[in-house]
Design a protein around this motif. Structure first.
Motif, mmCIF file in Angstrom:
data_model
loop_
_atom_site.group_PDB
_atom_site.id
_atom_site.type_symbol
_atom_site.label_atom_id
_atom_site.label_comp_id
_atom_site.label_asym_id
_atom_site.label_seq_id
_atom_site.Cartn_x
_atom_site.Cartn_y
_atom_site.Cartn_z
ATOM 1 N N ALA A 194 0.825 -1.219 0.000
ATOM 2 C CA ALA A 194 0.000 0.000 0.000
ATOM 3 C C ALA A 194 0.854 1.262 0.000
ATOM 4 C CB ALA A 194 -0.917 0.002 1.219
ATOM 5 N N GLU A 195 2.149 1.080 0.259
ATOM 6 C CA GLU A 195 2.991 2.265 0.457
ATOM 7 C C GLU A 195 3.558 2.805 -0.845
ATOM 8 O OE1 GLU A 195 6.052 1.261 3.275
ATOM 9 O OE2 GLU A 195 4.577 0.563 4.752
ATOM 10 N N HIS A 196 3.591 4.159 -0.954
ATOM 11 C CA HIS A 196 4.306 4.808 -2.056
ATOM 12 C C HIS A 196 4.748 6.190 -1.578
ATOM 13 C CE1 HIS A 196 5.485 6.355 -5.925
ATOM 14 N NE2 HIS A 196 5.385 5.125 -6.407
ATOM 15 N N PRO A 197 5.993 6.572 -1.811
ATOM 16 C CA PRO A 197 6.459 7.881 -1.321
ATOM 17 C C PRO A 197 5.665 9.044 -1.895
ATOM 18 C CG PRO A 197 8.137 6.790 -2.691
ATOM 19 C CD PRO A 197 7.057 5.790 -2.435
ATOM 20 N N LEU A 198 5.176 8.910 -3.141
ATOM 21 C CA LEU A 198 4.400 10.016 -3.734
ATOM 22 C C LEU A 198 3.026 10.127 -3.072
ATOM 23 C CD1 LEU A 198 5.266 9.752 -7.538
ATOM 24 C CD2 LEU A 198 6.112 11.408 -5.861
ATOM 25 N N THR A 199 2.495 8.992 -2.601
ATOM 26 C CA THR A 199 1.229 9.046 -1.864
ATOM 27 C C THR A 199 1.438 9.818 -0.565
ATOM 28 O OG1 THR A 199 0.652 6.888 -2.772
ATOM 29 C CG2 THR A 199 -0.628 7.633 -0.878
ATOM 30 N N GLU A 200 2.517 9.483 0.132
ATOM 31 C CA GLU A 200 2.805 10.163 1.408
ATOM 32 C C GLU A 200 3.049 11.651 1.200
ATOM 33 O OE1 GLU A 200 5.890 8.209 3.742
ATOM 34 O OE2 GLU A 200 4.957 6.309 3.181
ATOM 35 N N GLN A 201 3.843 11.943 0.150
ATOM 36 C CA GLN A 201 4.177 13.353 -0.141
ATOM 37 C C GLN A 201 2.920 14.137 -0.513
ATOM 38 O OE1 GLN A 201 7.543 13.713 -2.898
ATOM 39 N NE2 GLN A 201 6.565 15.548 -3.715
ATOM 40 N N GLY A 202 2.085 13.526 -1.369
ATOM 41 C CA GLY A 202 0.859 14.195 -1.816
ATOM 42 C C GLY A 202 -0.080 14.446 -0.651
ATOM 43 N N LEU A 203 -0.172 13.467 0.243
ATOM 44 C CA LEU A 203 -1.060 13.588 1.392
ATOM 45 C C LEU A 203 -0.597 14.711 2.313
ATOM 46 C CD1 LEU A 203 -3.564 12.292 2.656
ATOM 47 C CD2 LEU A 203 -2.062 10.699 3.844
ATOM 48 N N THR A 220 0.999 17.420 1.451
ATOM 49 C CA THR A 220 0.629 18.697 0.829
ATOM 50 C C THR A 220 -0.861 18.973 1.022
ATOM 51 O OG1 THR A 220 2.298 18.257 -0.847
ATOM 52 C CG2 THR A 220 0.719 19.998 -1.354
ATOM 53 N N PHE A 221 -1.690 17.957 0.762
ATOM 54 C CA PHE A 221 -3.145 18.146 0.929
ATOM 55 C C PHE A 221 -3.481 18.542 2.364
ATOM 56 C CE2 PHE A 221 -4.270 14.973 -2.713
ATOM 57 C CZ PHE A 221 -4.051 15.978 -3.651
ATOM 58 N N MET A 222 -2.830 17.894 3.322
ATOM 59 C CA MET A 222 -3.111 18.193 4.734
ATOM 60 C C MET A 222 -2.698 19.625 5.085
ATOM 61 S SD MET A 222 -4.703 15.691 5.963
ATOM 62 C CE MET A 222 -5.422 15.626 4.368
ATOM 63 N N ALA A 223 -1.564 20.057 4.553
ATOM 64 C CA ALA A 223 -1.073 21.413 4.841
ATOM 65 C C ALA A 223 -2.033 22.441 4.238
ATOM 66 C CB ALA A 223 0.330 21.575 4.281
ATOM 67 N N ASP A 224 -2.475 22.199 2.992
ATOM 68 C CA ASP A 224 -3.388 23.139 2.327
ATOM 69 C C ASP A 224 -4.756 23.156 3.019
ATOM 70 O OD1 ASP A 224 -1.431 23.849 0.574
ATOM 71 O OD2 ASP A 224 -2.136 22.564 -1.073
ATOM 72 N N TRP A 225 -5.207 21.982 3.436
ATOM 73 C CA TRP A 225 -6.504 21.884 4.119
ATOM 74 C C TRP A 225 -6.498 22.701 5.411
ATOM 75 C CZ3 TRP A 225 -11.272 21.094 3.112
ATOM 76 C CH2 TRP A 225 -12.189 20.779 4.114
ATOM 77 N N GLU A 226 -5.405 22.575 6.126
ATOM 78 C CA GLU A 226 -5.224 23.324 7.375
ATOM 79 C C GLU A 226 -5.415 24.825 7.110
ATOM 80 O OE1 GLU A 226 -4.375 21.606 10.176
ATOM 81 O OE2 GLU A 226 -4.390 23.409 11.421
ATOM 82 N N LYS A 227 -4.868 25.284 5.961
ATOM 83 C CA LYS A 227 -4.930 26.716 5.621
ATOM 84 C C LYS A 227 -6.363 27.158 5.306
ATOM 85 C CE LYS A 227 -0.291 26.619 3.727
ATOM 86 N NZ LYS A 227 0.372 26.343 2.464
ATOM 87 N N THR A 228 -7.225 26.251 4.831
ATOM 88 C CA THR A 228 -8.592 26.655 4.518
ATOM 89 C C THR A 228 -9.387 26.973 5.786
ATOM 90 O OG1 THR A 228 -9.597 24.440 4.651
ATOM 91 C CG2 THR A 228 -8.650 25.071 2.512
ATOM 92 N N GLY A 229 -8.948 26.387 6.896
ATOM 93 C CA GLY A 229 -9.662 26.606 8.155
ATOM 94 C C GLY A 229 -10.979 25.866 8.210
#
Ligand code: G3P
Length: 217
Positions: A193-202, A204-213
Motif C-alpha cells: 500500500a505504500e508509495h512515497p508520492l502518496t505520502e508526499q501528496g497527502l 501537501t493536501f493536509m497542509a493546504d486543508w489546514e490553511k482553509t480553516g
C-alpha cells in the motif's frame, strides 16, 4: 490474483481478513514453531477464521506416513490443503490424497520439472519458492514464468502459488507473470500500500486543508 497469508499468527491473519485481503493461509513447520502454538489447535483456529484454503504441512518423509498425517490434518476442517514436500514420496502422497478429494499443496518446488510432476500427481497448488532461489543467485521469477508456460501449454489446472515472497517487487512480478496465488508475510502485503508520492501528496493536501480553516466533521 488470490492472496494467501504466509503465517500462523492468528492476530495478523484476522487484521488482513477483516480487510478482505485473505483468500487463504499457508503455514509450514517453521511458521508453527514461530507461533509457539500446537499445530492442530492453531490450524483449526485459522481454518474457522478464513473461508479459503489453509495449508497445513505433513512432517513425515515416507509416503504412507505422509498420507496418514495428511488425512489427520484434512480432518481438521473442510478447507484444509495438505502440504507435502516435492519428493518422490511427496508425489505419491499427493496422488493418493488428491484422489481422496483433499486439496494438496506441493511445496519446496525449485524447478519447472518438479512442478510438471506435481501437476501430473494431481496437486491443487504448486509452491515454487522465489526468495530462496534469489538467495542463491538464481531467478525465482524465471521459474514462475516457466511453470506458467508449461501449465498453459497443456491446460493443467494446478494453481501456481508463488511462495517465499519477500518483497513488494516479488509480489508485483508474480502478479505480472500470472501466478494464480501468492503467499506472502503480512508485512509484505501491507507494504504494497505504500508509495512515497502518496505520502508526499497527502502531506501537501493536509497542509493546504489546514490553511482553509474548514472542517468536514
Ligand atoms: O511460503 C513459503 C515460505 O514460508 C518460505 O519463505 O522466506 O522462509 O523462504 P522463506
Amino acid at each position: 490474483m488470490k492472496f494467501f497469508v504466509d503465517t500462523a499468527e492468528t492476530d495478523q491473519i484476522a487484521e488482513l481478513n477483516d480487510l478482505g485481503m485473505v483468500d487463504g493461509v499457508t503455514t509450514n513447520p517453521s511458521l508453527i514453531l514461530k507461533s509457539g502454538r500446537d499445530i492442530l489447535e492453531v490450524t483449526k483456529e485459522i481454518a474457522e477464521m478464513v473461508d479459503g484454503p489453509v495449508s497445513a504441512e505433513v512432517v513425515a518423509l515416507k509416503a504412507d506416513e505422509m498420507i496418514a498425517e495428511g488425512r489427520k490434518l484434512a480432518a481438521i476442517a473442510g478447507n484444509i490443503a495438505v502440504k507435502v514436500p516435492l519428493t518422490w514420496d511427496g508425489l505419491k502422497a499427493c496422488k493418493v490424497l488428491s484422489g481422496e478429494g483433499h486439496m494438496v499443496n506441493v511445496t519446496l518446488c525449485f524447478s519447472a520439472n518438479q512442478a510438471l510432476l506435481a501437476a501430473k500427481a494431481g496437486a491443487t497448488f504448486i509452491s515454487p519458492f522465489i526468495g530462496r532461489l534469489d538467495d542463491i543467485n538464481l531467478d525465482g521469477m524465471e521459474l514462475i514464468a516457466d511453470i506458467r508456460t508449461i501449465y498453459d501449454n497443456y491446460g493443467f489446472e494446478t494453481q501456481i502459488l508463488a511462495a517465499s515472497i519477500r518483497t513488494v517487487n516479488h509480489a508485483f512480478q508474480a502478479a505480472h507473470i500470472g501466478a494464480d496465488v501468492m503467499t506472502a508475510p503480512p508485512s509484505v502485503i501491507k507494504k504494497m500500500a505504500e508509495h512515497p508520492l502518496t505520502e508526499q501528496g497527502l502531506k501537501t493536501f493536509m497542509a493546504d486543508w489546514e490553511k482553509t480553516g474548514q472542517k468536514i466533521l
